[in-house]
Scaffold this motif. Structure first.
Motif, PDB file in Angstrom:
ATOM      1  N   LEU A 149       0.844  -1.186   0.000  1.00  0.00           N
ATOM      2  CA  LEU A 149       0.000   0.000   0.000  1.00  0.00           C
ATOM      3  C   LEU A 149       0.880   1.237   0.000  1.00  0.00           C
ATOM      4  CD1 LEU A 149      -2.855   1.209   0.168  1.00  0.00           C
ATOM      5  CD2 LEU A 149      -2.663   1.094   2.659  1.00  0.00           C
ATOM      6  N   ALA A 150       0.769   2.042  -1.056  1.00  0.00           N
ATOM      7  CA  ALA A 150       1.610   3.229  -1.180  1.00  0.00           C
ATOM      8  C   ALA A 150       0.959   4.454  -0.543  1.00  0.00           C
ATOM      9  CB  ALA A 150       1.912   3.503  -2.647  1.00  0.00           C
ATOM     10  N   GLU A 151      -0.328   4.626  -0.798  1.00  0.00           N
ATOM     11  CA  GLU A 151      -1.018   5.788  -0.249  1.00  0.00           C
ATOM     12  C   GLU A 151      -2.525   5.558  -0.279  1.00  0.00           C
ATOM     13  OE1 GLU A 151      -0.910   9.332  -2.719  1.00  0.00           O
ATOM     14  OE2 GLU A 151      -0.178   8.127  -4.402  1.00  0.00           O
ATOM     15  N   GLU A 152      -3.228   6.360   0.491  1.00  0.00           N
ATOM     16  CA  GLU A 152      -4.686   6.319   0.495  1.00  0.00           C
ATOM     17  C   GLU A 152      -5.202   7.750   0.471  1.00  0.00           C
ATOM     18  OE1 GLU A 152      -8.440   4.613   3.159  1.00  0.00           O
ATOM     19  OE2 GLU A 152      -6.365   4.043   3.626  1.00  0.00           O
ATOM     20  N   THR A 153      -5.970   8.065  -0.555  1.00  0.00           N
ATOM     21  CA  THR A 153      -6.489   9.417  -0.724  1.00  0.00           C
ATOM     22  C   THR A 153      -7.996   9.362  -0.896  1.00  0.00           C
ATOM     23  OG1 THR A 153      -4.430  10.072  -1.833  1.00  0.00           O
ATOM     24  CG2 THR A 153      -6.319  11.547  -2.059  1.00  0.00           C
ATOM     25  N   ASN A 154      -8.708  10.052  -0.015  1.00  0.00           N
ATOM     26  CA  ASN A 154     -10.173  10.089  -0.079  1.00  0.00           C
ATOM     27  C   ASN A 154     -10.781   8.688  -0.113  1.00  0.00           C
ATOM     28  OD1 ASN A 154     -10.132  12.936  -0.165  1.00  0.00           O
ATOM     29  ND2 ASN A 154      -9.870  12.910  -2.408  1.00  0.00           N
ATOM     30  N   GLY A 155     -10.209   7.804   0.690  1.00  0.00           N
ATOM     31  CA  GLY A 155     -10.724   6.440   0.775  1.00  0.00           C
ATOM     32  C   GLY A 155     -10.294   5.531  -0.349  1.00  0.00           C
ATOM     33  N   VAL A 156      -9.498   6.038  -1.281  1.00  0.00           N
ATOM     34  CA  VAL A 156      -9.025   5.232  -2.410  1.00  0.00           C
ATOM     35  C   VAL A 156      -7.584   4.813  -2.152  1.00  0.00           C
ATOM     36  CG1 VAL A 156      -8.572   5.168  -4.879  1.00  0.00           C
ATOM     37  CG2 VAL A 156     -10.552   6.422  -4.018  1.00  0.00           C
ATOM     38  N   GLU A 157      -7.351   3.515  -2.142  1.00  0.00           N
ATOM     39  CA  GLU A 157      -6.013   2.993  -1.866  1.00  0.00           C
ATOM     40  C   GLU A 157      -5.246   2.795  -3.175  1.00  0.00           C
ATOM     41  OE1 GLU A 157      -7.038  -0.545   0.223  1.00  0.00           O
ATOM     42  OE2 GLU A 157      -7.055   0.440   2.186  1.00  0.00           O
ATOM     43  N   TYR A 158      -3.978   3.113  -3.134  1.00  0.00           N
ATOM     44  CA  TYR A 158      -3.116   2.936  -4.313  1.00  0.00           C
ATOM     45  C   TYR A 158      -1.948   2.043  -3.921  1.00  0.00           C
ATOM     46  CZ  TYR A 158      -0.362   3.881  -8.490  1.00  0.00           C
ATOM     47  OH  TYR A 158       0.351   3.731  -9.658  1.00  0.00           O
ATOM     48  N   TYR A 159      -1.693   1.015  -4.733  1.00  0.00           N
ATOM     49  CA  TYR A 159      -0.654   0.026  -4.432  1.00  0.00           C
ATOM     50  C   TYR A 159       0.512   0.142  -5.402  1.00  0.00           C
ATOM     51  CZ  TYR A 159      -4.052  -2.155  -1.353  1.00  0.00           C
ATOM     52  OH  TYR A 159      -4.943  -2.384  -0.350  1.00  0.00           O
ATOM     53  N   ASN A 160       1.681  -0.157  -4.909  1.00  0.00           N
ATOM     54  CA  ASN A 160       2.869  -0.227  -5.748  1.00  0.00           C
ATOM     55  C   ASN A 160       3.224  -1.680  -6.035  1.00  0.00           C
ATOM     56  OD1 ASN A 160       3.360   2.485  -6.121  1.00  0.00           O
ATOM     57  ND2 ASN A 160       4.862   2.658  -4.476  1.00  0.00           N
ATOM     58  N   TYR A 161       3.758  -1.881  -7.219  1.00  0.00           N
ATOM     59  CA  TYR A 161       4.256  -3.194  -7.642  1.00  0.00           C
ATOM     60  C   TYR A 161       5.758  -3.216  -7.415  1.00  0.00           C
ATOM     61  CZ  TYR A 161       5.682  -6.861 -10.968  1.00  0.00           C
ATOM     62  OH  TYR A 161       6.244  -7.963 -11.568  1.00  0.00           O
ATOM     63  N   GLY A 162       6.233  -4.182  -6.656  1.00  0.00           N
ATOM     64  CA  GLY A 162       7.652  -4.243  -6.319  1.00  0.00           C
ATOM     65  C   GLY A 162       8.383  -5.340  -7.061  1.00  0.00           C
TER      66      GLY A 162
END
Length: 356
Positions: A222-235
């Motif tokens: 999990l990279a960040e969460e903005t306004n309830g929307v989660e954004y994930y990074n691929y490693g």
């Protein structure tokens, strides 16, 4: 048979679930996962009141009941049948089909076919061909002769091309007619896995045939969460090395059950396959998500040296990392949850480890 040893390499945290309205088993499993987290503490609390002797007796009786309940004959009377029961007595049990994905690299294909024909567990070699022009008669004849000459075992692997006229990465996961093995080893034409390492990975897969077992681990976080929307990074590999955690094994060198070919082609949302067609990328992420969604479990990373004999490919492009991040998040939004499960365990052959 190789001795299997599972080693926890470091502590890793599970990634959180995403948000969305698309129903998936992963979403339901994520909601219920906490309900079973206390079963072992309960078992420990039970042990003290009833005493050590009674506890051991109760444990033995429970194990015997489980064996009786889940044996094939008794289980069938109870209305339970294992999906994989037919493979127990199969003459090809323990063998695997090598599924080689290739595209306009005949020299690499020849090296790859020659190598996998040598491996004792290879039952068949299928080449996924996705070019407008079919393979030449000379290439077919050369590879067929190569398989027969390289294989030193009495059982000679079957060899065939699976022809597709359209260049589409979804082709590598099309169902295969007359497939004789449950185990499918998916591999790129520029990846060579030594036979001993490949056979060991197959023994690992046999212990967990519903899971993906492979050599190229990747992760998400999990990279960040903005306004309830989660954004994930691929490693990539360095992220796995640094954290000791992974949640995917790439299909460029991985075992999975043949049933996932049907599920990928006929049951996975068409929007995901259309995405792969349009972007010409991320079919391996799609397969990892599919298997994780079906099992609710992480894949298994097998320790072993593999060799990449090619020098070019999609992963060499500058925009590759950005596209992988976008694929991951777009797919997660379609599932409405994060099917991927992180783990810090890998399988090693204990015969070659000094400490285990």
């Amino acid at each position: 048979m190789s001795t299997l040893n599972l080693i926890a390499i470091r502590d890793g945290a599970l990634a959180g679930e995403g948000n969305g309205n698309f129903y998936s088993p992963a979403k339901e499993k994520a909601a219920n996962r906490g309900a079973y987290s206390c079963r072992w503490p309960i078992l420990r609390r039970l042990r003290h009141p009833i005493g050590a002797v009674k506890f051991k007796t109760l444990l033995i009786v429970s194990v015997l009941c489980s064996v009786i309940l889940f044996s094939p004959k008794i289980g069938s009377l109870m209305g339970w049948n294992s999906d994989d029961a037919s493979s127990v007595s199969s003459p090809t049990r323990g063998r695997y089909t090598v599924l080689i994905n290739t595209w306009k690299r005949n020299s690499l294909l020849k090296q790859s076919v020659a190598h996998y024909a040598l491996c004792r567990g290879t039952d068949a070699i299928h080449v996924v061909w996705s070019e407008r022009d079919p393979p030449s008669v000379d290439l077919r004849a050369y590879l067929e002769k190569l398989v027969l000459s390289k294989s030193e075992k009495a059982h000679k692997p079957n060899f065939r091309f699976d022809i597709n006229q359209e260049d589409n990465l979804n082709n590598r996961f099309k169902p295969i007619e007359e497939l004789r093995t449950d185990a499918v080893f998916s591999v790129d034409d520029d990846v060579i896995v030594p036979c001993a390492t490949l056979d060991f990975a197959n023994t690992v897969w046999q212990t967990a045939p519903s899971m993906m077992v492979g050599f190229v681990p990747r992760m998400h976080w999990l990279a960040e969460e903005t306004n309830g929307v989660e954004y994930y990074n691929y490693g990539g590999w360095w992220s796995v090395w640094w954290t000791g955690t992974y949640s995917m094994v790439l299909s460029k060198a991985a075992f999975f059950h043949r049933k996932y070919l049907d599920i990928y082609t006929y049951k996975m949302p068409t929007s995901i396959r259309d995405y792969v067609t349009r972007e010409r990328n991320c079919e391996d992420i799609a397969m990892s998500l599919l298997v994780a969604n079906a099992t609710g479990a992480p894949p298994i990373w097998v320790k072993g040296k593999i060799y990449e004999i090619g020098s070019s490919g999609i992963s060499s492009l500058k925009s590759h990392s950005h596209k992988r991040n976008k694929c991951l998040n777009d797919f997660i939004s379609l599932y409405g949850a994060v099917p991927l499960v992180s783990t810090n365990v890998k399988a090693v052959d204990a015969r070659y480890e000094w400490f285990w």
